[in-house]
Write an enzyme that holds these catalytic residues in place. Structure first.
Site: not given
Ligand SMILES: C[S@@+](CC[C@H](N)C(=O)[O-])C[C@H]1O[C@@H](n2cnc3c(N)ncnc32)[C@H](O)[C@@H]1O
Length: 450
Positions: A159, A381, A408
């Site tokens: 991979c 994010d 994303c």
């Molecule tokens: C794209 S990741 C962000 C990662 C972080 N900013 C990083 O760079 O490592 C999105 C995050 O949102 C959290 N999440 C999803 N739904 C949520 C909600 N309703 N309230 C709070 N957090 C949430 C997920 O658990 C995840 O950790």
């Protein structure tokens, strides 16, 4: 090239979405799905190949779901990623846009991931050629799921996603399990022993290996762990999980650390991030650094700002920007990630962060704003679904000077940007490529209060 990395064709005024082709290919298609307004199809015969095509470098390309864009060159991939962001912001966002910053490509286009998860199976996927050959094949496999097939695993020889010792460890575990007659898992019958293998390689050189098995067999496990420890002294965190559940998730199970520390570290500008077996960390660490630097640049911090980092995960962005801010508040759904975020502040002597676990629409409340103050800058994010409407409304009410929106999923980002445009202008757009050889794209939008 349109959403999900598929190409678009037209037939009798009907759009047809096609995977596994490149823009410019001339192909005969077999329709696999017919809806009122569109069809999906697969190529059956190529008349002409697109000039955009390049030779895929992986022998598993076409069968494995991992790197679906290896057949087009990296510059072309970047072009289509940037276009995807632009199309979404124009068509869904419908807001005035500045000139885009050119997409930040990933320096590494192979071996860029720090985590891979392999599944054991006793019914490996056979290609058409293998079936037609009439030969008998070893049906034990250690590799990736065939797209859309929960029960079929492609046995991976090499991979290109994760650097060494990833391939060596996977091949050795496979060989050892075969030699010792440790049965590979049967997902349909729910029986067998070897289930899953996770390998994490950090930019500090630390390596974590987690072996998941279906049942508790202490003698067999000890022998396997000893063998791995002796063969790969570079493993700094050797762990295992006994998982008798119907699925491979282990967030609710005990992970036993057999040798070394129960975590590894990633490093960013001298800040150490502790990564445990259940922790989330961006999988392309080098490019995550580029993404966070851009995020910090767009946040334009001087040291006096109160920053809210929404959807903070393990607090990576929050801790990364903390030294340039007065105070940072991080909010995240998963309690164990918030525990990681607090530890990451502690081990780096960062004292100006506060973290909260819970649903964003509940935690981002008037009470929170009254306690900590109105943020000068919000970094957000969210997951692929984007932000909940209530969260967007709250942001409009709280009204920070700047919102740095990292996403994303350009489609949900564009929707949220349209909502926010009531009080914000889009002043910068910076696409970033975190996942070469795939259609995925990350994008940062800077929103400035009108
Ligand atoms: C794209 S990741 C962000 C990662 C972080 N900013 C990083 O760079 O490592 C999105 C995050 O949102 C959290 N999440 C999803 N739904 C949520 C909600 N309703 N309230 C709070 N957090 C949430 C997920 O658990 C995840 O950790």
């Amino acid at each position: 090239m349109v959403a999900e990395g598929k190409c678009l064709a037209r037939h009798d005024n009907m759009v047809v979405f096609v995977a596994g082709v490149a823009p410019g290919d001339v192909v005969d298609l077999r329709v696999t799905r017919k809806k009122k307004s569109y069809m999906e199809a697969e190529p059956v015969h190529f008349h002409e190949l697109s000039e955009l095509r390049v030779q895929p470098f992986c022998e598993h390309f076409g069968t494995c779901g991992g790197c679906k864009w290896q057949h087009i060159g990296y510059d072309t991939q970047l072009y289509f990623k940037q276009k995807q962001v632009k199309d979404n912001l124009e068509r869904i966002g419908k807001v005035p846009l500045p000139e885009f910053d050119p997409i930040l490509g990933s320096e590494k286009t192979r071996y860029y991931r720090n985590k891979l998860e392999y599944t054991f199976s006793n019914t490996s996927w056979l290609t058409k050629e293998q079936i037609q050959s009439g030969q008998e094949y070893d049906r034990d496999a250690l590799g990736f799921h065939i797209p859309g097939r929960f029960d079929k695993i492609l046995d991976i020889k090499h991979c290109y996603l994760q650097p060494d010792p990833s391939n060596a460890i996977r091949l050795e575990v496979r060989k050892y399990a075969k030699e010792q007659n440790l049965p590979f898992f049967d997902i349909v019958k729910q029986e067998g022993y070897m289930r899953n293998l996770i390998i994490r390689t950090a930019n500090t050189g630390e390596v974590m290996v987690i072996v998941q098995v279906y049942e508790d067999r202490p003698a067999e496990m000890q022998a396997l762990m000893e063998h791995l420890a002796a063969t790969f002294p570079e493993i700094t965190s050797l762990q295992y999980v006994v998982n008798a559940k119907g699925n491979e998730t282990f967030h609710d199970l005990e992970v036993v650390c057999y040798k070394g520390l129960p975590y590894i570290h990633e490093d960013m500008e001298g800040i150490k991030f502790r990564v445990g077996p259940k922790s989330f960390y961006q999988t392309n660490a080098d490019q995550a650094y580029e993404l966070y630097k851009k995020t910090r640049e767009l946040a334009n911090l001087t040291g006096n700002e109160l920053v809210y980092d929404l959807y903070t995960g393990a607090g990576t962005i929050a801790n990364f920007v903390a030294r340039q801010a007065r105070e940072v508040i991080g909010i995240e759904y998963v309690p164990s990630a918030i525990e990681d975020a607090k530890i990451n502040s502690q081990i780096n002597n960062i004292t100006n962060t506060t973290f909260y676990a819970g649903d964003m629409k509940d935690i981002l409340s008037d009470e929170l704003v009254a306690r900590h103050g109105r943020p000068d800058v919000v970094i957000t994010d969210p997951p692929r679904a984007g932000m909940h409407e209530d969260v967007v409304k709250k942001l409009l009410q709280v009204h920070p000077n700047r919102i740095v929106y990292v996403s994303c999923n350009p489609a949900t980002q564009a929707r949220d940007v349209e909502w926010l445009s009531e009080k914000y202008d889009v002043t910068r757009v910076q696409p970033v490529d975190m996942f070469p050889q795939t259609h995925h794209v990350e994008n940062i939008v800077l929103l400035t209060a009108k």
